[in-house]
Scaffold this motif. Structure first.
Motif, PDB file in Angstrom:
ATOM      1  N   TYR A  30       0.825  -1.216   0.000  1.00  0.00           N
ATOM      2  CA  TYR A  30       0.000   0.000   0.000  1.00  0.00           C
ATOM      3  C   TYR A  30       0.859   1.266   0.000  1.00  0.00           C
ATOM      4  O   TYR A  30       0.518   2.270  -0.623  1.00  0.00           O
ATOM      5  CB  TYR A  30      -0.939   0.008   1.214  1.00  0.00           C
ATOM      6  CG  TYR A  30      -2.086  -0.970   1.083  1.00  0.00           C
ATOM      7  CD1 TYR A  30      -2.846  -1.005  -0.076  1.00  0.00           C
ATOM      8  CD2 TYR A  30      -2.406  -1.850   2.112  1.00  0.00           C
ATOM      9  CE1 TYR A  30      -3.898  -1.899  -0.214  1.00  0.00           C
ATOM     10  CE2 TYR A  30      -3.449  -2.750   1.990  1.00  0.00           C
ATOM     11  CZ  TYR A  30      -4.204  -2.771   0.824  1.00  0.00           C
ATOM     12  OH  TYR A  30      -5.243  -3.642   0.694  1.00  0.00           O
ATOM     13  N   THR A  34       0.561   4.150  -2.855  1.00  0.00           N
ATOM     14  CA  THR A  34      -0.034   5.441  -2.479  1.00  0.00           C
ATOM     15  C   THR A  34       0.368   6.609  -3.383  1.00  0.00           C
ATOM     16  O   THR A  34      -0.506   7.373  -3.809  1.00  0.00           O
ATOM     17  CB  THR A  34       0.299   5.758  -1.012  1.00  0.00           C
ATOM     18  OG1 THR A  34      -0.251   4.706  -0.224  1.00  0.00           O
ATOM     19  CG2 THR A  34      -0.323   7.083  -0.570  1.00  0.00           C
TER      20      THR A  34
ATOM     21  N   PHE B  10      -8.825   1.235   1.741  1.00  0.00           N
ATOM     22  CA  PHE B  10      -7.575   1.886   1.339  1.00  0.00           C
ATOM     23  C   PHE B  10      -7.825   2.896   0.213  1.00  0.00           C
ATOM     24  O   PHE B  10      -7.359   4.030   0.249  1.00  0.00           O
ATOM     25  CB  PHE B  10      -6.568   0.826   0.881  1.00  0.00           C
ATOM     26  CG  PHE B  10      -5.298   1.428   0.351  1.00  0.00           C
ATOM     27  CD1 PHE B  10      -4.376   2.044   1.194  1.00  0.00           C
ATOM     28  CD2 PHE B  10      -5.021   1.405  -1.008  1.00  0.00           C
ATOM     29  CE1 PHE B  10      -3.225   2.623   0.703  1.00  0.00           C
ATOM     30  CE2 PHE B  10      -3.875   1.973  -1.505  1.00  0.00           C
ATOM     31  CZ  PHE B  10      -2.966   2.577  -0.649  1.00  0.00           C
ATOM     32  N   THR B  14      -7.286   6.891   0.212  1.00  0.00           N
ATOM     33  CA  THR B  14      -6.460   7.605  -0.771  1.00  0.00           C
ATOM     34  C   THR B  14      -7.255   8.692  -1.459  1.00  0.00           C
ATOM     35  O   THR B  14      -6.768   9.803  -1.683  1.00  0.00           O
ATOM     36  CB  THR B  14      -5.940   6.617  -1.840  1.00  0.00           C
ATOM     37  OG1 THR B  14      -5.431   5.488  -1.185  1.00  0.00           O
ATOM     38  CG2 THR B  14      -4.862   7.242  -2.680  1.00  0.00           C
TER      39      THR B  14
END
Lengths: 314, 452
Positions: A30, A34, B10, B14
Motif C-alpha cells: 500500500y 499510495t 484503502f 487515498t
C-alpha cells in the motif's frame, strides 16, 4: 456451513488474522501504491471531474464560473463553425495516417526480422528518425516540402511534374504533408519495435511445418505471420487511433492550424479556446465530448477485435 | 481488532487524501480590486526592506533585465527585485502564464500586458493592472518624455495604466533588397520619401518575380499586414471604436483586398501561405525582393546580411494617404503594475527606471527589442546607427492601432489570418466576392461577441 477457506489449512494463517510478514508486505504494498493513487485521484480524476463541472459553466479562469447548464454543448453542435470541420479533419488525419503507419511499420518489421547481414545497423537507422524532436522534424520537413524552393518539388519538377503540390501551403495537401512527416518519424519507431517483438514471438515450428507442407514465403506471410500478428496489429491500431485523434503538436508547430484552417484539428481548436481565448468552460465541453468519442471508438474496436484477432493458444 | 485494511477502505482513504490535497491546492482568491494605491503603503518608511517580483518575457537572456535590477538596487539598496522569467514557446503562451499566475494569486508586481497583443484592455477589465495616475502625479513625472502616440496607447477610459516599453509603426514598410533594384537599373527610392506609388509596387512585384527562383513581393496574411493594406487604400480593417468591420462597407477597403487578390490569386506571383516561413532569411538569401513588414524588420535585415553582393537593406515607405497620414499601425508595449500591489510607489520607480532613457535605450541595444518610444532614445539610436533616422517619420505621423471593443483580440487576429488565407489562396481559389464576404462576416462575428 463452513466455507472452503475456513476448512482449508493455509500455512501461516490462522483464524483470519494475518501474520506479521503478511502485514508487513501489505503495508509496503500500500505504501508504494499510495503515490500513484494520490496522483491518479489528485491529478487525473479530480481535475477530470473539475473540467466536467467547468463544461457546464462560462469560465475564463480570472472570474468565478457561471453556471450555464448545457449551453456549451449546444453551442458546440449548433453554433461553432469549426467544431464539425475540425472533427472531420481529425478523422481524416487519423483515418489515413493510422492505417498507413500501422501497415508500414508492420512490413518494415517483417523486413527487419529477416536474417540479414548488418541487421542491427538497419534497425538503428530506421529507428533514428523517431528520436528527432518533433520541432526539429517540422523545420526539416518545411524546408524539404517548400513549394518553390524545396528539394522535393525541385526533384518533382526535374522529373517532369510541372505543377507539383504546394504541400504545407496548399489546403488540399497540408494534412497529407503532416501525415508524410509523421510516417517518416513514426514508421521505424516504437510501433515497429512492438511488431518486431510480436514477430519474434511466433514459434519457428509453425514456419517449419508450413515449409514441409510446401508453403512459399507469401503463403507463410498470409497464413502464419499475419494471423499470429493480429494481437499486435490490434494493439498498435488501438494506440494509433487514440494518438492519431489527438494530433496536435505537428500542426501547432508546422502550420498553426492553417492555411485557412486546413490543419485546425480538434485538439488545436480546443487548445485555442482554452489557452488563447480563455473560454475554459467551452474548451472543457469540447474535451469531454472528445473523450467520449475516443472511448466509444476504443470500445468499438475491442468488440470488433473478436472477429479478426487470433490469439495463438488462447 | 483486526489488522486488515480492505482494498476498498484503502482506496477510500487515498481518495479522501487526494481531495484534501486538491482542496489545499485551491487557488487563493485573486487580488481584490480597490483603490489603486494605499496611502499608508505609499508612505512606507524609506529603508524598509522591500521585495518586488518582475514577471516578464522581454529581454530575458540578454542581460538587460539583470542590469536594470542592479542599477536600480544601487539607487535603492533596500529594494530587491526578483526576476521571474517567462519562457513560453511564444508570446501568447507567456500571457497565458500571467493570467494563470493572477488566478493563483501569484502574479508579480511588475508586469506587462501589451496593447499591441490586445491583452492590455482585457487585463484592465479583469482588474489585473492598476491605474498609475496617482503615482504619476505624486512623482511629478513628465509624460512628454515619451512619444505622444505611444503614451496614448497606455490610456483606457481616461486613465493611465502603464508606461511605454517597445513600440513601432507596425507593418508600414516594404523591406527591400536594394541589390535587385540596382541590378535592374532602378534608382533607389528615398527611404523616407513615401513617393513610390501603389502602381509601381504592383509593377515591381511582377518584374522581380521569377518562378522557382525569386518572389518580387511577400504579403503575409496576418492582421498587422491586412490593417495597413486597407489603410494604404485610405480605409482600415475595423473602425476606431473596434465594433465594425469595414471590408464590405468601405469601397476603399474592398479595393485594397482586391489589389492583393489580383496579385496573389489571379497573377499568382505572391508566395502562398507556408511558402516563405522566414521572410527575413529569404531576403538575406536573395530569394525575395520586397517584404511587407516594418522598420524593425529593416534593422534586423541589415544586421543579418553577410554578403553585400546578395543583399543590401533598403526600405520603401507607402504613399501618403489622402488625409496626410502615413499608412501604418502604431503598435506598442507597456510596463504595468499589478492591481493591489504592495509598494506600488516603489514599483512605479522601477517602471520609470526601465522605461526611462537609459532603460529604453538598452532595451533596444542589449535587450534586442525595438523601442523607439522616446524622442531622446530615437536620437540616441540614430547616433548608434543612422538607419534609425528612416523610422522616425512614421512614428510622428502614423495611425494608431484599433482594437476590438470586446477585448477579443486573439480571436480577431486569428480570424483575420485564417480567413485571409482562404481569400488569397492561389491553390484553391475562391471567387473574390465570396472570399471577401466570408472574411468580413467572420471578423464581424468576433466583434459582435460579448466582452471577454
Amino acid at each position: 456451513m463452513a466455507t472452503l477457506t475456513s476448512r482449508l489449512k493455509v500455512p501461516g494463517m490462522s483464524g483470519g488474522l494475518l501474520t506479521t510478514r503478511q502485514r508487513r508486505e501489505n503495508f509496503y504494498g500500500y505504501l508504494f501504491l499510495t503515490p500513484w493513487l494520490l496522483g491518479f485521484f489528485g491529478l487525473f480524476i479530480g481535475p477530470g471531474l473539475g473540467s466536467f463541472y467547468f463544461s457546464l459553466t462560462k469560465y475564463d479562469v480570472l472570474s468565478s464560473p457561471q453556471w450555464i447548464g448545457l449551453d456549451n454543448y449546444i453551442t458546440m453542435f449548433t453554433d461553432d463553425p469549426l467544431f464539425w470541420t475540425s472533427l472531420g479533419r481529425t478523422f481524416y488525419y487519423a483515418g489515413l495516417g493510422v492505417p498507413l503507419g500501422v501497415i508500414g511499420s508492420m512490413f518494415l518489421a517483417i523486413l527487419l526480422n529477416a536474417k540479414l547481414r548488418g541487421l542491427a545497423t538497419y534497425r538503428t537507422l530506421f529507428f533514428m528518425p523517431s528520436l528527432v524532436p518533433i520541432v526539429a522534424s517540422v523545420v526539416l520537413w518545411k524546408w524539404l516540402l517548400n513549394d518553390d524552393f524545396g528539394i522535393i518539388n525541385q526533384t518533382l519538377n526535374d522529373l517532369g511534374w510541372s505543377d507539383p503540390p504546394g504541400w504545407f501551403g496548399d489546403r488540399r495537401w497540408a494534412i497529407p504533408s503532416l501525415i508524410l512527416m509523421g510516417l517518416w518519424q513514426g514508421l521505424g519507431g516504437t510501433r515497429m519495435i512492438i511488431f518486431l517483438a510480436g514477430l519474434q514471438g511466433i514459434p519457428e515450428t509453425l514456419y517449419e511445418a508450413a515449409s514441409i507442407d510446401g508453403a512459399n514465403a507469401y503463403h507463410k506471410l498470409l497464413h502464419v505471420t499475419l494471423p499470429l500478428l493480429t494481437p499486435t496489429i490490434f494493439f498498435n491500431m488501438v494506440l494509433g487511433v487514440i494518438g492519431g485523434l489527438q494530433v496536435f503538436t505537428a500542426a501547432f508547430v508546422a502550420t498553426e492550424g492553417g492555411p485557412g484552417f486546413a490543419t485546425t484539428f480538434y485538439s488545436l481548436h480546443l487548445y485555442r479556446h482554452a489557452f488563447d481565448y480563455w473560454n475554459m468552460g467551452y474548451a472543457s465541453a469540447l474535451a469531454w465530448f472528445f473523450a467520449i468519442v475516443i472511448v466509444s471508438l476504443t470500445i468499438w474496436q475491442l468488440r470488433l477485435s473478436r472477429r479478426w484477432v487470433f490469439y495463438y493458444g488462447g | 481488532m483486526t489488522n486488515r485494511i480492505s482494498r476498498r477502505s484503502f482506496l477510500q482513504g487515498t481518495l479522501a487524501a487526494s481531495v484534501g490535497v486538491l482542496a489545499a491546492c485551491a487557488a487563493p482568491a485573486a487580488p481584490q480590486t480597490g483603490s489603486s494605491v494605499d496611502e499608508d503603503e505609499a508612505a512606507a518608511p524609506a529603508m524598509e526592506a522591500i521585495n518586488l517580483r518582475w514577471d516578464t518575457f522581454r529581454g530575458i537572456g540578454s542581460g538587460w533585465n539583470e542590469e536594470r535590477i542592479d542599477t536600480f538596487r544601487e539607487m535603492h539598496s533596500n529594494v530587491t527585485i526578483e526576476l521571474r522569467p517567462l519562457a513560453g514557446s511564444g508570446q501568447q503562451d507567456n500571457y497565458a502564464k500571467m493570467y494563470a499566475a493572477q488566478a493563483a494569486g501569484d502574479l508579480g508586481e511588475v508586469i506587462a500586458f501589451d496593447p499591441s497583443h490586445y491583452h492590455f484592455w482585457r487585463a484592465i477589465n479583469k482588474n489585473i493592472i492598476m491605474s498609475i495616475d496617482e503615482l504619476v502625479a505624486t512623482d511629478g513625472t513628465d509624460l512628454g518624455e515619451w512619444f505622444e502616440h505611444f503614451m496614448s496607447l497606455q490610456y483606457y477610459q481616461g486613465q493611465l495604466y502603464g508606461l511605454p516599453s517597445w513600440g513601432w509603426a507596425g507593418f508600414d514598410t516594404l523591406v527591400t533588397n536594394a541589390v535587385h533594384l540596382e541590378e535592374a537599373g532602378i534608382d533607389l527610392p528615398d527611404p523616407t520619401g513615401h513617393d513610390v506609388s501603389i502602381d509601381t509596387i504592383n509593377e515591381w512585384a511582377h518584374a522581380f518575380y521569377s518562378e522557382g527562383e525569386r518572389f518580387g513581393l511577400n504579403i503575409s496574411h496576418n492582421e498587422a499586414t491586412i490593417v495597413v493594406l486597407c489603410r494604404l487604400f485610405n480605409s482600415s480593417l475595423i473602425n476606431e471604436e473596434g465594433t465594425k468591420c469595414l471590408l464590405l462597407d468601405d469601397p476603399n477597403a474592398t479595393e485594397a483586398m482586391r489589389w492583393a487578390y489580383r496579385l496573389g490569386v489571379e497573377d499568382k506571383i505572391l508566395p502562398a501561405p507556408g511558402d516563405i516561413d522566414n521572410a527575413g532569411g529569404a531576403l538575406t538569401a536573395g530569394l525575395l525582393t520586397m517584404n511587407w513588414c516594418g522598420s524593425l524588420c529593416v534593422r534586423n535585415f541589415k544586421n543579418a546580411i553577410e554578403d553585400d553582393s546578395i543583399a543590401k537593406a533598403w526600405q520603401i515607405l507607402f504613399p501618403t494617404r489622402e488625409d496626410g497620414r502615413f499608412p501604418s499601425q502604431l503598435r506598442g508595449g507597456t510596463w504595468n503594475i499589478r492591481q493591489g500591489a504592495e509598494n506600488a510607489d516603489i514599483a512605479y520607480q522601477f517602471l520609470l527606471h526601465i522605461a526611462g532613457h537609459d532603460g529604453s535605450l538598452s532595451f533596444n541595444l542589449v535587450g534586442g527589442n525595438f523601442a523607439m518610444v522616446r524622442p531622446d532614445v530615437a536620437q540616441s539610436l540614430v547616433g548608434n546607427d543612422p538607419i534609425h533616422e528612416w523610422f522616425i517619420p512614421s512614428l510622428e505621423n502614423g495611425i494608431p492601432a484599433h482594437a476590438p471593443a470586446n477585448s477579443r483580440g486573439r480571436e480577431y487576429t486569428s480570424a483575420v489570418q485564417q480567413w485571409t488565407d482562404l481569400l488569397l489562396d492561389p491553390n484553391q481559389p475562391v471567387a473574390f466576392e465570396e472570399g471577401l464576404q466570408d472574411l468580413h462576416d467572420n471578423i464581424q462575428a468576433i466583434l459582435d461577441k460579448d466582452p471577454a
